[in-house]
Motif scaffolding. Structure first.
Motif, mmCIF file in Angstrom:
data_model
loop_
_atom_site.group_PDB
_atom_site.id
_atom_site.type_symbol
_atom_site.label_atom_id
_atom_site.label_comp_id
_atom_site.label_asym_id
_atom_site.label_seq_id
_atom_site.Cartn_x
_atom_site.Cartn_y
_atom_site.Cartn_z
ATOM 1 N N LEU C 55 -32.287 -52.092 -31.522
ATOM 2 C CA LEU C 55 -31.492 -50.384 -30.910
ATOM 3 C C LEU C 55 -32.730 -49.712 -30.712
ATOM 4 C CD1 LEU C 55 -29.050 -48.272 -31.243
ATOM 5 C CD2 LEU C 55 -29.749 -48.134 -33.937
ATOM 6 N N VAL C 56 -33.917 -49.498 -31.335
ATOM 7 C CA VAL C 56 -35.177 -48.630 -31.003
ATOM 8 C C VAL C 56 -35.368 -49.473 -29.485
ATOM 9 C CG1 VAL C 56 -38.385 -49.084 -31.381
ATOM 10 C CG2 VAL C 56 -35.941 -49.162 -33.725
ATOM 11 N N LEU C 57 -35.505 -50.717 -29.042
ATOM 12 C CA LEU C 57 -35.335 -50.505 -27.228
ATOM 13 C C LEU C 57 -34.890 -50.313 -26.932
ATOM 14 C CD1 LEU C 57 -36.647 -54.904 -27.634
ATOM 15 C CD2 LEU C 57 -38.246 -52.631 -27.885
ATOM 16 N N ARG C 58 -33.404 -50.016 -27.302
ATOM 17 C CA ARG C 58 -32.434 -49.628 -26.525
ATOM 18 C C ARG C 58 -32.983 -47.677 -26.608
ATOM 19 N NH1 ARG C 58 -28.373 -51.825 -24.822
ATOM 20 N NH2 ARG C 58 -28.403 -52.992 -26.027
ATOM 21 N N LEU C 59 -33.340 -47.221 -27.515
ATOM 22 C CA LEU C 59 -33.108 -45.497 -27.548
ATOM 23 C C LEU C 59 -34.665 -45.137 -27.022
ATOM 24 C CD1 LEU C 59 -30.876 -45.225 -31.036
ATOM 25 C CD2 LEU C 59 -30.499 -44.306 -28.488
ATOM 26 N N THR C 60 -35.269 -46.323 -27.510
ATOM 27 C CA THR C 60 -37.080 -45.039 -27.696
ATOM 28 C C THR C 60 -37.736 -45.956 -26.308
ATOM 29 O OG1 THR C 60 -38.573 -46.636 -28.018
ATOM 30 C CG2 THR C 60 -37.259 -45.081 -29.934
ATOM 31 N N VAL C 65 -41.964 -53.475 -30.214
ATOM 32 C CA VAL C 65 -41.045 -53.673 -31.752
ATOM 33 C C VAL C 65 -42.135 -54.763 -32.768
ATOM 34 C CG1 VAL C 65 -40.101 -53.782 -33.456
ATOM 35 C CG2 VAL C 65 -39.281 -52.772 -31.225
ATOM 36 N N ARG C 66 -43.440 -54.034 -33.623
ATOM 37 C CA ARG C 66 -43.631 -55.032 -34.893
ATOM 38 C C ARG C 66 -43.173 -54.480 -35.737
ATOM 39 N NH1 ARG C 66 -47.865 -51.464 -32.819
ATOM 40 N NH2 ARG C 66 -48.242 -51.036 -34.988
ATOM 41 N N ARG E 72 -43.182 -60.091 -33.387
ATOM 42 C CA ARG E 72 -43.364 -58.790 -31.734
ATOM 43 C C ARG E 72 -42.083 -58.618 -31.634
ATOM 44 N NH1 ARG E 72 -47.094 -56.316 -28.301
ATOM 45 N NH2 ARG E 72 -47.687 -58.850 -27.335
ATOM 46 N N THR E 73 -41.174 -58.371 -31.561
ATOM 47 C CA THR E 73 -39.917 -58.556 -30.622
ATOM 48 C C THR E 73 -41.091 -57.753 -29.124
ATOM 49 O OG1 THR E 73 -38.146 -58.332 -31.909
ATOM 50 C CG2 THR E 73 -37.980 -57.788 -29.923
ATOM 51 N N VAL E 74 -40.761 -57.963 -28.205
ATOM 52 C CA VAL E 74 -41.411 -57.707 -27.007
ATOM 53 C C VAL E 74 -40.235 -57.628 -25.483
ATOM 54 C CG1 VAL E 74 -43.360 -57.347 -25.399
ATOM 55 C CG2 VAL E 74 -43.605 -57.922 -27.760
ATOM 56 N N MET E 75 -39.806 -56.936 -24.653
ATOM 57 C CA MET E 75 -39.311 -56.653 -23.702
ATOM 58 C C MET E 75 -39.733 -57.910 -23.278
ATOM 59 S SD MET E 75 -38.093 -53.273 -23.266
ATOM 60 C CE MET E 75 -36.354 -53.680 -22.969
ATOM 61 N N ASN E 76 -39.275 -57.793 -21.540
ATOM 62 C CA ASN E 76 -40.253 -58.568 -20.733
ATOM 63 C C ASN E 76 -40.514 -57.642 -19.619
ATOM 64 O OD1 ASN E 76 -39.258 -61.551 -21.054
ATOM 65 N ND2 ASN E 76 -37.454 -60.542 -20.359
ATOM 66 N N ARG E 77 -41.833 -57.761 -19.103
ATOM 67 C CA ARG E 77 -42.871 -56.443 -18.526
ATOM 68 C C ARG E 77 -43.091 -57.205 -16.587
ATOM 69 N NH1 ARG E 77 -47.098 -55.100 -22.536
ATOM 70 N NH2 ARG E 77 -46.560 -56.797 -23.188
ATOM 71 N N ASP E 78 -42.602 -56.222 -15.718
ATOM 72 C CA ASP E 78 -42.974 -56.436 -14.164
ATOM 73 C C ASP E 78 -42.664 -55.479 -13.682
ATOM 74 O OD1 ASP E 78 -40.911 -58.902 -12.381
ATOM 75 O OD2 ASP E 78 -43.060 -58.114 -12.270
ATOM 76 N N PHE E 79 -43.682 -55.049 -13.219
ATOM 77 C CA PHE E 79 -44.304 -53.661 -11.921
ATOM 78 C C PHE E 79 -43.373 -54.054 -10.740
ATOM 79 C CE2 PHE E 79 -47.524 -52.418 -14.784
ATOM 80 C CZ PHE E 79 -47.315 -53.467 -15.123
ATOM 81 N N GLU E 80 -42.653 -52.634 -9.987
ATOM 82 C CA GLU E 80 -42.564 -52.582 -8.886
ATOM 83 C C GLU E 80 -43.277 -51.205 -8.672
ATOM 84 O OE1 GLU E 80 -37.822 -52.517 -10.012
ATOM 85 O OE2 GLU E 80 -38.956 -50.552 -9.397
ATOM 86 N N THR E 81 -42.924 -50.992 -7.439
ATOM 87 C CA THR E 81 -44.065 -49.835 -6.702
ATOM 88 C C THR E 81 -42.862 -48.704 -6.013
ATOM 89 O OG1 THR E 81 -45.731 -51.330 -6.771
ATOM 90 C CG2 THR E 81 -46.266 -49.126 -5.099
ATOM 91 N N VAL E 82 -42.593 -47.399 -6.464
ATOM 92 C CA VAL E 82 -42.433 -46.320 -5.409
ATOM 93 C C VAL E 82 -43.129 -45.871 -4.754
ATOM 94 C CG1 VAL E 82 -40.319 -47.007 -6.834
ATOM 95 C CG2 VAL E 82 -42.208 -44.490 -7.167
ATOM 96 N N GLN E 83 -42.440 -45.054 -3.221
ATOM 97 C CA GLN E 83 -43.303 -44.164 -3.120
ATOM 98 C C GLN E 83 -42.781 -42.733 -3.113
ATOM 99 O OE1 GLN E 83 -46.081 -45.130 -1.168
ATOM 100 N NE2 GLN E 83 -45.489 -47.445 -1.260
#
Lengths: 132, 132, 132, 132, 132, 132
Positions: C55-60, C65-66, E72-83
């Motif tokens: 929920l924290v990942l969704r809302l912020t 989150v650690r 930690r619960t971490v989201m997957n991270r990727d990069f895009e570029t916008v003009q």
């Protein structure tokens, strides 16, 4: 303020705002005798000063209220409405000389976020997309 | 204040109070170059301003002191004494128009708490029980 | 949290509490690049951890989150009701070994203060007077 | 300031300093609606007030800027240079009546610390050793 | 940390980041003897703990370093570029289950703001407009 | 802690230190319902945990105490004495691998500053001058 609990102090911000204050906020400070205290600041129109100072004396444990007169440089404010996938959101338009700023109205964004079950910043981004 | 350690800055509050300041406190602030600094504020009677400003220059690393004149709305103050199971405790009675506030004197409560080996808030509650 | 405005971050405390968090709070911190940021902490039952972390990942705006597991020593809690000139107020009674603490319930006090148009601390004091 | 992220607010201190402000800092505050916000303060020469107030309006999300005039008691400032095992370091010498304070110049100390791969406080201590 | 000045403590955040820390920040705290102090926190990969703990001992006045292991619960991270009208800006794309967040990269936005002489939030808004 | 006044909370730091805590400090936080609250942290030897947790329950309004076990990397500590124009001052010598730090003992410096009527940092500088 060092002799009032956070619990009893917290509602005072809303009570001052409801009574006509322009703004009110707490600043964490460290007072004598190692007290982890709070400074309570209220911004009011000069005409409201005595009335709102008395309200602070009534609602808190403080014995006195310090005040000073400040000046302000304020931008011109106007409102627009933009249509987004989350409904109509008002946008505050502030202008001053050649500066122009548009910021989404918080309460509209919050209501839309709750209604559509999305994060608040998703609504904000939807609004930014509609601004040129 | 960003070039003095907390250790050497802390005693200055007491030294200013001993020298006649009305109040003194620290506010955590964030200065340039990412410095986790402290703002030191002192409230003084106007007649003491120059003397206490010089004391701050003497006791701290600061190169200058900023000051301004403030006004105050202050309640009338008087003292009462109440008898509790923890002995006699002074109570500050503050009045202003139709507002009346009674708050137990901290130093009396602290001394009683230590003498009777009870929590400080137990002494405060004993005092509240004696106030009408 | 350094990439979310205070305005969009503030409602998240209530949303986490509504979703079952035990408590949630902000701590002012100072991050790299001179950012005046906020640390967001949430206390949850272990069984709720994954759900509320999501929920924290969704809302912020946060990317991660650690979390850690803590232990607690908690007093026993019970409720009493006292009758005051401001109506009936519930009192939380906490006990642990020979320690006993009675504290008035905030929401009851706030409602009474509004109803009777008195300061919140006047209601608290009325409750203390009824406790032995 | 409650509607700007820490990330976008942080660079403004340097921009104000580059534009001629005497000092600028952030104070953590707590605003209405539970916002963990930041107060942004800038110290300027009176002649720069309008120019720098406008710069704040341009660089931040704020709609208005509050200002007041303050007075200062400032010590006289001069510079000395001391030779240490870490090279030449400038020392600020501040005098006022019978008060004299010598403090090492931060930027010189930082450069020396990096060059000689020592802790910053080692450079400071080396400077103190050279002061009488 | 109560025996180091803010001035000498501030550069340590960058030095820890340059040495491989994941993040570092200051928290204002109030220690014994009325000290307005700072807590220094560093987040590191477990393999770097001993090396970076030693660096903190080397660079600051502290006598000891406390540490704990977090998850930690971490989201997957990727990069895009916008003009945008301010050039190409990288956008961080974070995903986790059905959550997707896009946030503009700070350093790209800052560089564009300086190059085009606009406010940082104008660049951010230009980026939001390009996100669907 | 949101239901105790700063005034009644402040003495608890000293009481915990007198009872054997290694350290104790306050952190300003912002809790739900807009409460400007304080987090109270105590560092103790594991063997003292239950005894000091109970003392916190006795001395404050809190209903529960959260705890965790931490590890420490600590430098070796020894003492030296240096002779200065302000008398004898003890210096703490901390060593770890090739790191060596000498810092003047605060209480000795404070006593000397009061006795000789000089600023605390003058005593510190006098000590630094005697360190090689």
């Amino acid at each position: 303020m060092d002799d009032q609990s956070p619990e009893t102090l917290a509602p005072v911000i809303d009570q001052l705002m409801d009574a006509g204050a322009l703004d009110a906020y707490f600043t964490p400070i460290q007072m004598k005798k190692n007290r982890p205290a709070t400074q309570f600041s209220v911004l009011v129109q000069p005409a409201d000063r005595d009335r709102l100072a008395e309200l602070v004396l009534r609602l808190t444990t403080t014995i006195g209220v310090r005040y000073q007169t400040l000046n302000r440089t304020v931008m011109n404010r106007d409102f627009e409405t933009v249509q987004t996938q989350f409904g109509a959101i008002r946008v505050k338009v502030a202008t001053f000389k050649d500066i122009a700023k548009r910021t989404p109205e918080f309460e509209d964004c919050l209501a839309a976020a709750k209604h559509y079950h999305v994060a608040l910043q998703d609504v904000y981004q939807a609004v930014y997309r509609k601004l040129d």
